[in-house]
Design a protein around this motif. Structure first.
Motif, PDB file in Angstrom:
ATOM      1  N   VAL A   1       8.441   2.093   7.958  1.00  0.00           N
ATOM      2  CA  VAL A   1       9.072   1.645   6.714  1.00  0.00           C
ATOM      3  C   VAL A   1      10.293   2.399   6.599  1.00  0.00           C
ATOM      4  O   VAL A   1      10.479   3.413   7.163  1.00  0.00           O
ATOM      5  CB  VAL A   1       8.059   2.000   5.330  1.00  0.00           C
ATOM      6  N   THR A   2      11.096   1.934   5.744  1.00  0.00           N
ATOM      7  CA  THR A   2      12.653   2.320   5.710  1.00  0.00           C
ATOM      8  C   THR A   2      12.551   3.454   4.798  1.00  0.00           C
ATOM      9  O   THR A   2      11.779   3.842   3.744  1.00  0.00           O
ATOM     10  CB  THR A   2      13.611   1.386   5.127  1.00  0.00           C
ATOM     11  N   SER A   3      13.441   4.648   4.792  1.00  0.00           N
ATOM     12  CA  SER A   3      13.406   5.834   3.959  1.00  0.00           C
ATOM     13  C   SER A   3      13.705   5.507   2.653  1.00  0.00           C
ATOM     14  O   SER A   3      13.181   6.038   1.314  1.00  0.00           O
ATOM     15  CB  SER A   3      14.504   6.718   4.359  1.00  0.00           C
TER      16      SER A   3
ATOM     17  N   VAL B   1       7.140 -11.805   7.579  1.00  0.00           N
ATOM     18  CA  VAL B   1       6.297 -12.424   6.468  1.00  0.00           C
ATOM     19  C   VAL B   1       6.427 -11.386   4.918  1.00  0.00           C
ATOM     20  O   VAL B   1       6.532 -10.333   5.146  1.00  0.00           O
ATOM     21  CB  VAL B   1       4.635 -11.879   6.953  1.00  0.00           C
ATOM     22  N   PRO B   2       6.002 -11.951   4.096  1.00  0.00           N
ATOM     23  CA  PRO B   2       6.159 -11.318   2.696  1.00  0.00           C
ATOM     24  C   PRO B   2       4.867 -10.463   2.327  1.00  0.00           C
ATOM     25  O   PRO B   2       3.846 -10.995   2.800  1.00  0.00           O
ATOM     26  CB  PRO B   2       6.451 -12.295   1.804  1.00  0.00           C
ATOM     27  N   VAL B   3       5.219  -9.299   2.132  1.00  0.00           N
ATOM     28  CA  VAL B   3       3.998  -8.267   1.802  1.00  0.00           C
ATOM     29  C   VAL B   3       4.189  -7.426   0.420  1.00  0.00           C
ATOM     30  O   VAL B   3       5.325  -7.566  -0.012  1.00  0.00           O
ATOM     31  CB  VAL B   3       3.809  -7.201   2.845  1.00  0.00           C
ATOM     32  N   ARG B   4       3.227  -6.861  -0.165  1.00  0.00           N
ATOM     33  CA  ARG B   4       3.335  -6.154  -1.361  1.00  0.00           C
ATOM     34  C   ARG B   4       2.886  -4.569  -0.873  1.00  0.00           C
ATOM     35  O   ARG B   4       1.758  -4.364  -0.138  1.00  0.00           O
ATOM     36  CB  ARG B   4       2.456  -6.644  -2.341  1.00  0.00           C
TER      37      ARG B   4
ATOM     38  N   ALA C   1       0.381   4.635   0.986  1.00  0.00           N
ATOM     39  CA  ALA C   1       0.464   3.331   0.569  1.00  0.00           C
ATOM     40  C   ALA C   1      -0.530   2.310   1.269  1.00  0.00           C
ATOM     41  O   ALA C   1      -1.060   2.415   2.141  1.00  0.00           O
ATOM     42  CB  ALA C   1       2.015   2.934   1.304  1.00  0.00           C
ATOM     43  N   LYS C   2      -0.540   1.304   0.340  1.00  0.00           N
ATOM     44  CA  LYS C   2      -1.530   0.322   0.491  1.00  0.00           C
ATOM     45  C   LYS C   2      -0.602  -1.089   0.483  1.00  0.00           C
ATOM     46  O   LYS C   2       0.321  -1.506  -0.003  1.00  0.00           O
ATOM     47  CB  LYS C   2      -2.514   0.066  -0.644  1.00  0.00           C
ATOM     48  N   VAL C   3      -1.135  -1.807   1.546  1.00  0.00           N
ATOM     49  CA  VAL C   3      -0.318  -3.275   1.950  1.00  0.00           C
ATOM     50  C   VAL C   3      -1.439  -4.256   1.687  1.00  0.00           C
ATOM     51  O   VAL C   3      -2.432  -4.563   2.021  1.00  0.00           O
ATOM     52  CB  VAL C   3      -0.213  -3.233   3.356  1.00  0.00           C
ATOM     53  N   ARG C   4      -0.699  -5.121   0.907  1.00  0.00           N
ATOM     54  CA  ARG C   4      -1.488  -6.256   0.379  1.00  0.00           C
ATOM     55  C   ARG C   4      -0.402  -7.563   0.583  1.00  0.00           C
ATOM     56  O   ARG C   4       0.773  -7.480   0.530  1.00  0.00           O
ATOM     57  CB  ARG C   4      -1.904  -6.330  -1.194  1.00  0.00           C
TER      58      ARG C   4
ATOM     59  N   SER D   1       9.511  -7.786   2.494  1.00  0.00           N
ATOM     60  CA  SER D   1       9.382  -8.601   3.650  1.00  0.00           C
ATOM     61  C   SER D   1       9.013  -7.481   5.092  1.00  0.00           C
ATOM     62  O   SER D   1       9.556  -6.649   4.930  1.00  0.00           O
ATOM     63  CB  SER D   1      10.598  -9.400   4.053  1.00  0.00           C
ATOM     64  N   ALA D   2       8.337  -8.075   6.057  1.00  0.00           N
ATOM     65  CA  ALA D   2       8.102  -7.226   7.062  1.00  0.00           C
ATOM     66  C   ALA D   2       8.094  -7.941   8.341  1.00  0.00           C
ATOM     67  O   ALA D   2       7.693  -9.117   8.494  1.00  0.00           O
ATOM     68  CB  ALA D   2       6.518  -6.788   7.028  1.00  0.00           C
ATOM     69  N   PHE D   3       8.560  -7.204   9.462  1.00  0.00           N
ATOM     70  CA  PHE D   3       8.695  -7.895  10.872  1.00  0.00           C
ATOM     71  C   PHE D   3       7.475  -7.800  11.348  1.00  0.00           C
ATOM     72  O   PHE D   3       6.596  -6.657  11.352  1.00  0.00           O
ATOM     73  CB  PHE D   3       9.591  -7.001  11.703  1.00  0.00           C
TER      74      PHE D   3
END
Length: 606
Positions: A32-34, A5-8, A69-72, A20-22
């Motif tokens: 999250v990646t480094s 899915v695409p995320v911000r 971090a905030k995810v939208r 993008s996120a699994f």
């Protein structure tokens, strides 16, 4: 395949990164990646965490905890909006308002709605047929039809600017195939009559798949034990070896005789599965040489493994995929191409479709290939070889073979593989019956001739031919094989079993390289002759020339010797079949022949 899915992501300073996120339904945290953490300038605290997966438990790895971090972007993932848009109600509205102008669009929306319902059944019975439990008698036919149609639509559709399927399309293709295969397996082996598809989450499916993959690896390890004994051990000898949950299925089924694959071989097979999925996707590649191409790709990835091991894996995995395809459901063809349908076509349409009715009536050939009892109400379905049925069965097979040879699919000038298969199967059945009757005094055969048995017998016969050619050409090329008394220490698989049984030390064992080349030459021979023999001039010369083009490094004398030997064996087989037919015709009682002649002149009114 996990959904993407695409995320911000937004940090404390308001900096935004689109990524993008699994989505893993079995997760207990977000990772999250480094690189991404550095982009967002997130504060990191070094920690050591314990990870449990479907393949291992209690694995400690170094990581870091980030904060701020905030995810939208999840609002665009609200499935209920898509469910409202792609619903049966919208499809009816589009069809009612726009009529035939947007008929295809309305049909697509209705199809997606039915597919979603099939994948989200929550109760045994539901007001919407497709949303009932998957597998119930009143719904299974419509659900299967919907999934097949939905899969075909996903395969045929292309997003603008793309020449191949996107990831979401491949996921939609793989999911119906997996669901049908899972239902077929649990129904056959566990007697489960239906599935509530909404309960099939990702972890359950992944765990089941890994256990099935471990079972495949143990089969390949057991078959290749003579080539590489490090691939696995028998469960009774591997009790002390630590095993994770991937081996649960084997431990449940085994009574001490199944093979447990080694951890190294299982890890290699998991990587080979990636090659297999890349090559076939959720279907099966319809091109030529799929087993060979998969084995070659596997050899490039793992050159240290024996070629026979890789070929056995490629063959086993491909057979399992083919067996699970819906196009292999023979019972549908058996219902369509049946004597009852032939009589109906003949009765309704008369002479207009007489040829079609006669062709359908060749379901007698299917009956001949599927005899299950010594005697049956349908004559052709009786055991092959009984005195009262053998003449009709032989006649049916010969007629069916001729039809397959003469028929051409529109747009093709030669026989397709399935036609060659029918021709070869018919010839093989007649030859096998003749051989077992003459050498073992077996008077009839039932349809217990599975593919593994026939292929194993054919491979051993081919190894014998390769050894014969190697012995005849030893003065030209001594690397083609060795005498069995000089080759005792060399590892050999089951293809050499016939030679080992017959030899008293003097027969020649072909080398692995020469035997692989002979198997490829056999493909040339089959393409040239099919199930019969080419009646044209220079058959030996033409076969030797085609072999020289494929293997220019081999001496011409070797290729000519192979071509002559293989052609003579086929001619001898055909002559034996002709002799058997003549013998059966002569052994028919004279009174029976005279009665048949008399019936030709008896009129119904006499």
């Amino acid at each position: 395949m996990m959904p993407v899915v695409p995320v911000r992501l937004i940090d404390k300073a308001g900096k935004e990164v689109f990524t993008s996120a699994f989505l893993d339904q079995g997760r207990s945290g977000c990772f999250v990646t480094s690189r991404l953490a550095s982009q967002l300038s997130l504060e990191k605290d070094e920690v050591t965490i314990t990870i449990d997966t479907v393949t291992s438990e209690g694995r400690e790895v170094k990581s870091a905890v980030v904060d701020g971090a905030k995810v939208r972007g999840q609002e665009c993932q609200r499935v209920y909006l898509a469910a409202q848009l792609l619903s049966e109600r919208v499809a009816r509205a589009v069809s009612h308002i726009f009529g035939d102008r947007y008929r295809k669009e309305a049909e697509f929306i209705a199809l997606v709605d039915q597919a979603f319902d099939t994948f989200n059944s929550r109760h045994m019975s539901d007001g919407k047929l497709h949303r009932s439990a998957f597998g119930l008698a009143h719904a299974i036919e419509d659900q299967y039809s919907c999934l097949l149609k939905f899969t075909q639509v996903m395969r045929d559709s292309r997003v603008v600017g793309n020449r191949s399927m996107l990831s979401f399309q491949k996921g939609f293709v793989m999911s119906p195939t997996a669901l049908r295969g899972l239902y077929s397996a649990v129904q056959r082996h566990h007697g489960i009559s239906y599935l509530l598809t909404s309960r099939l989450n990702q972890d359950c499916v992944e765990n089941c798949f890994l256990q099935a993959l471990a079972y495949v690896t143990r089969y390949a390890a057991g078959e290749c034990a003579t080539v590489d004994s490090t691939l696995g051990k028998i469960t009774s000898n591997a009790k002390e070896v630590p095993r994770d949950e991937r081996y649960a299925w084997i431990d449940t089924l085994s009574r001490g005789g199944l093979t447990v694959s080694s951890a190294r071989w299982l890890d290699q097979v998991e990587q080979l599965e990636v090659l297999f999925t890349t090559m076939h996707g959720g279907d099966i590649d319809r091109g030529t040489g799929v087993v060979r191409r998969l084995a070659e790709a596997a050899a490039r990835k793992f050159p240290q493994l024996h070629p026979y091991v890789l070929r056995k894996y490629a063959m086993t995995r491909t057979e399992l995929r083919v067996r699970g395809q819906e196009c292999q459901r023979v019972y549908l063809a058996a219902q369509l191409l049946s004597e009852r349908v032939a009589k109906a076509v003949s009765h309704i349409f008369g002479d207009r479709y007489r040829k079609e009715a006669e062709f359908i009536a060749l379901d007698q050939a299917f009956d001949t290939f599927n005899s299950r009892h010594m005697s049956d109400g349908k004559l052709k379905r009786s055991a092959f070889g009984l005195a009262h049925a053998i003449e009709d069965q032989y006649s049916c097979l010969l007629k069916f073979t001729q039809v397959m040879r003469d028929a051409r699919v529109v747009g093709n000038r030669s026989m397709l593989p399935f036609q060659k298969g029918f021709v070869m199967s018919s010839a093989a059945l007649r030859g096998l019956y003749s051989a077992v009757q003459r050498h073992h005094e077996i008077s009839y055969l039932l349809s217990r001739l599975n593919q593994d048995c026939v292929e194993n017998c054919f491979s051993q016969a081919l190894a014998y031919v390769a050894g014969y050619v190697a012995a005849k050409c030893a003065t030209v090329d001594s690397t083609l094989g060795k005498i069995t008394s000089d080759a005792k220490e060399e590892p050999r698989d089951e293809r050499y079993a016939w030679i080992d049984t017959l030899s008293r030390g003097g027969l020649t064992v072909p080398s692995a390289r020469w035997l692989e080349q002979v198997e490829q030459l056999e493909v040339l021979f089959t393409n040239m002759h099919g199930g019969d023999i080419d009646r044209g001039p220079g058959v030996v010369r033409r076969l030797a020339e085609a072999a020289a083009l494929k293997f220019p490094q081999l001496h011409p004398h070797i290729l000519r010797r192979y071509a002559m030997t293989r052609t003579q064996l086929r001619i001898r087989e055909i002559r034996r079949l002709i002799g058997d037919r003549e013998r059966l015709r002569k052994e028919q009682p004279t009174c029976s022949r005279e009665a048949k002649r008399a019936r030709l002149y008896v009129h119904p009114g006499d």
